[in-house]
Design a protein around this motif. Sequence first.
Motif, PDB file in Angstrom:
ATOM      1  N   ASN A 184       0.823  -1.039   0.201  1.00 45.92           N
ATOM      2  CA  ASN A 184       0.468  -0.001   0.197  1.00 45.92           C
ATOM      3  C   ASN A 184       0.948   1.635  -0.190  1.00 45.92           C
ATOM      4  OD1 ASN A 184      -2.448  -1.739  -0.153  1.00 45.92           O
ATOM      5  ND2 ASN A 184      -2.283  -1.627   2.413  1.00 45.92           N
ATOM      6  N   LEU A 185       2.209   0.929   0.832  1.00 40.96           N
ATOM      7  CA  LEU A 185       3.095   2.539   1.022  1.00 40.96           C
ATOM      8  C   LEU A 185       3.919   2.865  -0.788  1.00 40.96           C
ATOM      9  CD1 LEU A 185       4.475   4.928   2.119  1.00 40.96           C
ATOM     10  CD2 LEU A 185       6.105   2.690   2.812  1.00 40.96           C
ATOM     11  N   GLN A 186       3.863   1.500  -0.764  1.00 39.60           N
ATOM     12  CA  GLN A 186       4.498   1.602  -2.754  1.00 39.60           C
ATOM     13  C   GLN A 186       3.635   2.171  -3.401  1.00 39.60           C
ATOM     14  OE1 GLN A 186       7.633  -1.470  -4.251  1.00 39.60           O
ATOM     15  NE2 GLN A 186       7.572  -2.518  -1.602  1.00 39.60           N
ATOM     16  N   SER A 187       2.659   1.411  -3.312  1.00 45.03           N
ATOM     17  CA  SER A 187       1.322   2.234  -4.437  1.00 45.03           C
ATOM     18  C   SER A 187       1.167   3.467  -4.303  1.00 45.03           C
ATOM     19  CB  SER A 187       0.546   1.371  -4.573  1.00 45.03           C
ATOM     20  OG  SER A 187      -0.048  -0.089  -4.540  1.00 45.03           O
ATOM     21  N   ALA A 188       1.309   4.735  -3.292  1.00 44.53           N
ATOM     22  CA  ALA A 188       1.080   5.385  -2.682  1.00 44.53           C
ATOM     23  C   ALA A 188       2.360   6.077  -3.776  1.00 44.53           C
ATOM     24  CB  ALA A 188       0.362   5.970  -1.708  1.00 44.53           C
ATOM     25  N   LEU A 189       3.461   5.272  -3.150  1.00 40.65           N
ATOM     26  CA  LEU A 189       4.781   6.802  -4.143  1.00 40.65           C
ATOM     27  C   LEU A 189       4.670   6.431  -5.457  1.00 40.65           C
ATOM     28  CD1 LEU A 189       6.948   5.176  -1.359  1.00 40.65           C
ATOM     29  CD2 LEU A 189       5.712   8.130  -1.421  1.00 40.65           C
ATOM     30  N   ILE A 190       4.141   4.941  -6.001  1.00 41.12           N
ATOM     31  CA  ILE A 190       4.478   5.267  -7.511  1.00 41.12           C
ATOM     32  C   ILE A 190       3.165   5.825  -7.783  1.00 41.12           C
ATOM     33  CG2 ILE A 190       3.194   3.570  -9.282  1.00 41.12           C
ATOM     34  CD1 ILE A 190       4.520   1.021  -7.235  1.00 41.12           C
ATOM     35  N   ALA A 191       2.274   5.727  -7.347  1.00 43.14           N
ATOM     36  CA  ALA A 191       0.903   7.354  -8.424  1.00 43.14           C
ATOM     37  C   ALA A 191       1.786   8.368  -7.621  1.00 43.14           C
ATOM     38  CB  ALA A 191      -0.237   6.971  -7.205  1.00 43.14           C
ATOM     39  N   ASP A 192       2.261   8.846  -6.831  1.00 37.50           N
ATOM     40  CA  ASP A 192       2.659  10.283  -6.830  1.00 37.50           C
ATOM     41  C   ASP A 192       3.703  10.681  -7.923  1.00 37.50           C
ATOM     42  OD1 ASP A 192       1.175  10.291  -4.629  1.00 37.50           O
ATOM     43  OD2 ASP A 192       2.678  10.103  -2.858  1.00 37.50           O
ATOM     44  N   ARG A 193       4.168   9.712  -7.997  1.00 37.85           N
ATOM     45  CA  ARG A 193       5.445   9.767  -9.080  1.00 37.85           C
ATOM     46  C   ARG A 193       4.789   9.839 -10.506  1.00 37.85           C
ATOM     47  NH1 ARG A 193      10.776   9.966  -8.007  1.00 37.85           N
ATOM     48  NH2 ARG A 193      10.571   8.540  -5.990  1.00 37.85           N
ATOM     49  N   ILE A 194       3.958   9.435 -10.859  1.00 39.19           N
ATOM     50  CA  ILE A 194       3.514   8.699 -11.945  1.00 39.19           C
ATOM     51  C   ILE A 194       2.060  10.569 -11.942  1.00 39.19           C
ATOM     52  CG2 ILE A 194       1.292   8.671 -13.347  1.00 39.19           C
ATOM     53  CD1 ILE A 194       2.049   5.381 -12.204  1.00 39.19           C
ATOM     54  N   SER A 195       2.009  10.972 -11.351  1.00 33.55           N
ATOM     55  CA  SER A 195       0.867  12.237 -11.414  1.00 33.55           C
ATOM     56  C   SER A 195       2.269  13.769 -11.107  1.00 33.55           C
ATOM     57  CB  SER A 195      -0.145  11.959  -9.712  1.00 33.55           C
ATOM     58  OG  SER A 195       0.763  12.735  -9.182  1.00 33.55           O
ATOM     59  N   ALA A 196       3.390  12.981 -10.839  1.00 35.59           N
ATOM     60  CA  ALA A 196       4.301  14.533 -11.176  1.00 35.59           C
ATOM     61  C   ALA A 196       4.943  14.172 -12.615  1.00 35.59           C
ATOM     62  CB  ALA A 196       5.525  14.212  -9.740  1.00 35.59           C
ATOM     63  N   MET A 197       4.858  13.327 -13.225  1.00 32.17           N
ATOM     64  CA  MET A 197       5.324  13.427 -14.690  1.00 32.17           C
ATOM     65  C   MET A 197       4.182  14.891 -15.760  1.00 32.17           C
ATOM     66  SD  MET A 197       5.084   9.321 -15.381  1.00 32.17           S
ATOM     67  CE  MET A 197       5.932   9.822 -16.923  1.00 32.17           C
ATOM     68  N   PRO A 198       5.075  15.071 -16.355  1.00 32.83           N
ATOM     69  CA  PRO A 198       4.802  15.844 -17.094  1.00 32.83           C
ATOM     70  C   PRO A 198       4.349  15.593 -18.385  1.00 32.83           C
ATOM     71  CG  PRO A 198       7.527  16.359 -16.862  1.00 32.83           C
ATOM     72  CD  PRO A 198       6.956  15.230 -16.320  1.00 32.83           C
ATOM     73  N   GLU A 199       4.313  14.031 -18.636  1.00 33.08           N
ATOM     74  CA  GLU A 199       3.738  12.763 -19.648  1.00 33.08           C
ATOM     75  C   GLU A 199       2.121  13.086 -19.097  1.00 33.08           C
ATOM     76  OE1 GLU A 199       7.702  12.082 -20.354  1.00 33.08           O
ATOM     77  OE2 GLU A 199       6.664  12.835 -18.677  1.00 33.08           O
ATOM     78  N   TRP A 200       1.679  12.889 -17.680  1.00 31.87           N
ATOM     79  CA  TRP A 200       1.193  12.407 -17.329  1.00 31.87           C
ATOM     80  C   TRP A 200      -0.230  13.778 -17.536  1.00 31.87           C
ATOM     81  CZ3 TRP A 200      -2.000   8.387 -15.787  1.00 31.87           C
ATOM     82  CH2 TRP A 200      -2.785   8.714 -14.543  1.00 31.87           C
ATOM     83  N   ASP A 201       0.747  14.697 -16.949  1.00 27.57           N
ATOM     84  CA  ASP A 201      -0.237  16.351 -16.828  1.00 27.57           C
ATOM     85  C   ASP A 201      -0.600  16.721 -17.779  1.00 27.57           C
ATOM     86  OD1 ASP A 201      -0.441  19.167 -15.381  1.00 27.57           O
ATOM     87  OD2 ASP A 201       0.992  19.686 -16.305  1.00 27.57           O
ATOM     88  N   ARG A 202       0.012  16.608 -19.473  1.00 25.12           N
ATOM     89  CA  ARG A 202      -0.469  16.498 -20.589  1.00 25.12           C
ATOM     90  C   ARG A 202      -1.293  15.723 -20.808  1.00 25.12           C
ATOM     91  NH1 ARG A 202       5.327  17.793 -20.748  1.00 25.12           N
ATOM     92  NH2 ARG A 202       5.357  15.760 -22.045  1.00 25.12           N
ATOM     93  N   ALA A 203      -2.334  14.207 -20.404  1.00 22.76           N
ATOM     94  CA  ALA A 203      -2.523  13.541 -21.288  1.00 22.76           C
ATOM     95  C   ALA A 203      -3.950  14.431 -20.656  1.00 22.76           C
ATOM     96  CB  ALA A 203      -2.191  11.943 -20.830  1.00 22.76           C
ATOM     97  N   LYS A 204      -4.771  13.880 -21.983  1.00 26.67           N
ATOM     98  CA  LYS A 204      -5.866  13.852 -21.698  1.00 26.67           C
ATOM     99  C   LYS A 204      -6.786  12.781 -21.727  1.00 26.67           C
ATOM    100  CE  LYS A 204      -5.710  17.584 -23.933  1.00 26.67           C
ATOM    101  NZ  LYS A 204      -5.307  18.800 -24.094  1.00 26.67           N
ATOM    102  N   THR A 205      -6.354  11.456 -22.461  1.00 24.06           N
ATOM    103  CA  THR A 205      -6.689  10.021 -22.461  1.00 24.06           C
ATOM    104  C   THR A 205      -5.923   8.786 -21.806  1.00 24.06           C
ATOM    105  OG1 THR A 205      -8.659  10.795 -24.306  1.00 24.06           O
ATOM    106  CG2 THR A 205      -8.103   8.478 -23.325  1.00 24.06           C
ATOM    107  N   ILE A 206      -6.268   8.801 -21.061  1.00 24.67           N
ATOM    108  CA  ILE A 206      -5.913   7.353 -20.134  1.00 24.67           C
ATOM    109  C   ILE A 206      -6.068   6.272 -20.226  1.00 24.67           C
ATOM    110  CG2 ILE A 206      -3.998   6.655 -17.850  1.00 24.67           C
ATOM    111  CD1 ILE A 206      -4.540  10.062 -17.371  1.00 24.67           C
ATOM    112  N   LEU A 207      -5.408   4.966 -20.731  1.00 23.00           N
ATOM    113  CA  LEU A 207      -5.694   3.473 -20.876  1.00 23.00           C
ATOM    114  C   LEU A 207      -4.947   3.039 -18.642  1.00 23.00           C
ATOM    115  CD1 LEU A 207      -7.206   1.148 -21.453  1.00 23.00           C
ATOM    116  CD2 LEU A 207      -5.494   0.731 -22.481  1.00 23.00           C
TER     117      LEU A 207
END
Length: 193
Positions: A29-52
């Motif tokens: 659970n701890l690692q999952s939360a850190l992974i999610a934080d790391r993804i949400s900080a990516m510029p590509e994630w920020d720019r993405a409009k449609t995500i699978l």
Amino acid sequence: MKVNIAAQKEELRAQSKAFLRSISTTDLNLQSALIADRISAMPEWDRAKTILGFVPGNHEPDINKLLKEAISTGKRICLPQFNPIQTTYSAVLVSNPNADLISGKYGVLEPKAGSEVIPFSEIDCVLVPGLAFDSTGGRLGRGGGWFDRMLAEIRGLRIGVAFSVQLVGNVPVESHDIRMDCLVTAEELIRAK
């Protein structure tokens, strides 16, 4: 001497599953939360409009909160839906993961029938689970080839999502195996070399 890649893959799958079973639920659970934080900080994630994305199974990073937050910010979130007639997966739009999912192939939650199918060409990035990954973008799945067939049609950024124990020196790959553009663990973002 010819190397038996299939045997290497099966051995690595068994090792990866054993490593994953050894991690406590608290640590997962701890690692999952850190992974999610790391993804949400990516510029590509920020720019993405449609995500699978994917619905996490046992011992896979839990990205549900990340997907729900993305929906709340206006991103289109899709999840794989199995088509038993074509024996392929489609990307299907989900607006409420708590209400829009049913048990599908292999007991994995997937969008209900009748939901909007989104063309793979519209997907800006895809979050990809697996059993093992390497720094060159190699990915070892569960052996059915389902994600690889789907990924072959997606041109968006391919993000491997994994716990650090799933990072190995070398994943045996074949010509049909699709490489990741990057890998995100709790500790780091690795751009494929």
